[in-house]
Scaffold this motif. Sequence first.
Motif: not given
Length: 151
Positions: A43-47, A60-64, A67-69, A139-142
């Motif tokens: 997924p795109e949020y996994v850097r 993980l890109d937490l900002r992304y 939904g904050w860019g 737990d809901r981030l991933v």
Amino acid sequence: MDTNTGSRQLITFQLGDQYLGVDIMAIREIRAWSPATPLPNVPEYVRGVVNLRGVVLPVLDLRYRLGWGMTEPSARHVIIVVRIGDQLQGIIVDAVNDIVSVSADNMQPLPDMGDADAAHFLDGLATIDQRLILVLALDRLVERVAMADAA
């Protein structure tokens, strides 16, 4: 006074001007930014992944994810290593602030915002020193969305 009754300790950190918090019991360590090795088809949020003393962990890109860019990591960024389920994960944040104790009185549920994605990742809101802190539900981030895609 028993400070453990109805309170939880959070590590607070920043993404831009926004303050967030995560339960201190989930934190394994806080480390300086180091570039992550990208992986294909994640997924795109996994850097990517970093090697932490022999343990390879996703970053993980937490900002992304919220939904904050996209975060443009620099030397000033920090990786907070957290345990989510049975796996260690790194989350990129701008800066770590401090440890706060939040009583149940200072925790508030999220207002109803319809199907807002960001609300899905939050446990609630805490007010500390006139500042609103978004409390993350790690737990809901991933969530494992790949299984649904493979079906």
